[in-house]
Design a protein around this motif. Structure first.
Motif, PDB file in Angstrom:
ATOM      1  N   SER A  25       0.811  -1.233   0.000  1.00 45.09           N
ATOM      2  CA  SER A  25       0.000   0.000   0.000  1.00 45.09           C
ATOM      3  C   SER A  25       0.839   1.276   0.000  1.00 45.09           C
ATOM      4  O   SER A  25       0.422   2.297   0.541  1.00 45.09           O
ATOM      5  N   LYS A  39      -0.873 -13.869  -4.991  1.00 55.80           N
ATOM      6  CA  LYS A  39      -1.363 -13.500  -3.659  1.00 55.80           C
ATOM      7  C   LYS A  39      -0.272 -13.630  -2.595  1.00 55.80           C
ATOM      8  O   LYS A  39       0.394 -14.657  -2.508  1.00 55.80           O
ATOM      9  N   HIS A  95      -0.296 -11.060   3.308  1.00 57.96           N
ATOM     10  CA  HIS A  95      -1.093  -9.904   3.747  1.00 57.96           C
ATOM     11  C   HIS A  95      -2.364  -9.756   2.909  1.00 57.96           C
ATOM     12  O   HIS A  95      -3.408  -9.371   3.436  1.00 57.96           O
ATOM     13  N   ASP A  96      -2.258 -10.062   1.611  1.00 58.73           N
ATOM     14  CA  ASP A  96      -3.442 -10.033   0.746  1.00 58.73           C
ATOM     15  C   ASP A  96      -4.458 -11.063   1.247  1.00 58.73           C
ATOM     16  O   ASP A  96      -5.656 -10.787   1.317  1.00 58.73           O
ATOM     17  N   GLY A 114       3.239 -10.224  -5.093  1.00 56.66           N
ATOM     18  CA  GLY A 114       2.217 -10.198  -4.037  1.00 56.66           C
ATOM     19  C   GLY A 114       2.525  -9.319  -2.840  1.00 56.66           C
ATOM     20  O   GLY A 114       3.549  -8.642  -2.789  1.00 56.66           O
ATOM     21  N   ASP A 115       1.595  -9.330  -1.873  1.00 58.20           N
ATOM     22  CA  ASP A 115       1.548  -8.355  -0.777  1.00 58.20           C
ATOM     23  C   ASP A 115       1.364  -6.952  -1.346  1.00 58.20           C
ATOM     24  O   ASP A 115       2.188  -6.057  -1.166  1.00 58.20           O
ATOM     25  N   VAL A 116       0.228  -6.809  -2.036  1.00 54.51           N
ATOM     26  CA  VAL A 116      -0.171  -5.505  -2.564  1.00 54.51           C
ATOM     27  C   VAL A 116      -0.507  -4.582  -1.396  1.00 54.51           C
ATOM     28  O   VAL A 116      -0.191  -3.399  -1.414  1.00 54.51           O
ATOM     29  N   VAL A 117      -1.160  -5.145  -0.370  1.00 61.36           N
ATOM     30  CA  VAL A 117      -1.679  -4.337   0.742  1.00 61.36           C
ATOM     31  C   VAL A 117      -0.993  -4.690   2.071  1.00 61.36           C
ATOM     32  O   VAL A 117      -0.127  -5.546   2.127  1.00 61.36           O
ATOM     33  N   PRO A 177      -4.030   1.502   0.033  1.00 64.16           N
ATOM     34  CA  PRO A 177      -4.360   0.201  -0.569  1.00 64.16           C
ATOM     35  C   PRO A 177      -5.227   0.310  -1.823  1.00 64.16           C
ATOM     36  O   PRO A 177      -4.986  -0.390  -2.812  1.00 64.16           O
ATOM     37  N   LEU A 207      -8.625  -9.231  -4.269  1.00 62.42           N
ATOM     38  CA  LEU A 207      -7.519  -9.822  -3.494  1.00 62.42           C
ATOM     39  C   LEU A 207      -7.727 -11.326  -3.314  1.00 62.42           C
ATOM     40  O   LEU A 207      -6.800 -12.122  -3.473  1.00 62.42           O
ATOM     41  N   ILE A 225      -4.131  -0.906  -5.660  1.00 62.80           N
ATOM     42  CA  ILE A 225      -4.902  -1.911  -6.408  1.00 62.80           C
ATOM     43  C   ILE A 225      -5.322  -1.329  -7.758  1.00 62.80           C
ATOM     44  O   ILE A 225      -5.170  -1.973  -8.807  1.00 62.80           O
TER      45      ILE A 225
END
Ligand code: ZN
Length: 244
Positions: free
Chosen positions: A11, A60, A63-64, A35-38, A44, A99, A48
């Motif tokens: 994020s 994924k 955290h996602d 992964g761990d977009v957020v 966030p 997610l 995305i």
């Protein structure tokens, strides 16, 4: 084909914008994310949206999965847990579904993608060194797998001349042409932990089989202000400046 690979965005919008711009200007044909977009950071929804706009292929992260309600955040430390709960309150149902729908692994023409270990990706095991990478290297059917999760860049590899031994390097330029298999941890865009606060990402030229880990500066203060304004734990802002 030039692959641009980034992950552990967490994020952090300014860091994501900086990393995408590095990969685009280097001529990346396809952009992949480990992964761990957020989690941790305070943008966030923006992250995305940007990944969707840019057509980035994303696997994924843990955290996602936690934000999507698939993984119990009780196993996270208190700061990570606070960020998971905060993020769940920000996202729309559609973003939470996005997610949840991320795959654990992806396979492309020249490489594979997972968040932690490629072997049993649902367990999100950390790949720090040669011993952790062996299960993934044994199972991998493509020459290269990109991973993240530790937030520390490292390349684990098996050389054609010594295929039973797993070696590693922290070099920024790695020639993979003499390897049979490699697992490349591309480091973290949004929360580096190797005491270098700059965003990390990777470029891979699959024809020349050359890998480059790139670091880029971004507006850390902007993301720190966003984290504090959101009421997230101040330690999550402070660590960005230190790269830990
Ligand atoms: Zn992460």
């Amino acid at each position: 084909m030039i692959y641009g690979v980034l992950g552990d965005i967490h994020s952090n919008l300014a860091a994501l914008q900086a990393a995408l711009s590095v990969l685009r200007s280097a001529g990346a044909d396809q952009i992949l994310s480990v992964g761990d977009v957020v989690g941790y950071g305070a943008a966030p929804r923006e992250c995305i949206a940007l990944l969707k706009d840019e057509g980035v292929h994303v696997v994924k992260g843990n955290h996602d999965a936690a934000v999507a309600g698939e993984l119990d955040p009780r196993y996270f430390n208190q700061y990570a847990r606070a960020a998971v709960e905060w993020t769940q309150r920000q996202l729309t149902a559609e973003e939470l579904h996005w997610l949840a729908a991320l795959p654990l692994r992806m396979h492309f023409e020249h490489c594979a993608l997972a968040h932690g270990s490629y072997a049993h990706p649902e367990d999100f095991h950390y790949v720090h060194g040669p011993h952790d990478a062996d299960a993934s290297l044994n199972e991998l059917e493509l020459p290269v797998c990109f991973v993240g999760h530790t937030h520390v860049p490292v390349t684990l590899l098996r050389l054609a001349e010594d295929p039973l031994h797993t070696a590693f390097t922290h070099d920024s330029f790695v020639d993979l042409s003499e390897t049979t298999r490699a697992v490349v941890n591309v480091g973290s865009v949004g929360q580096p932990r190797d005491e270098d606060p700059r965003a990390a990402c990777a470029l891979y030229d699959s024809s020349a089989r050359l890998l480059r880990i790139v670091r880029t500066s971004y507006d850390i203060e902007r993301e720190q202000a966003r984290i504090l304004k959101a009421g997230l734990p101040p330690v999550l802002a402070e660590r960005l400046r230190l790269g830990v």
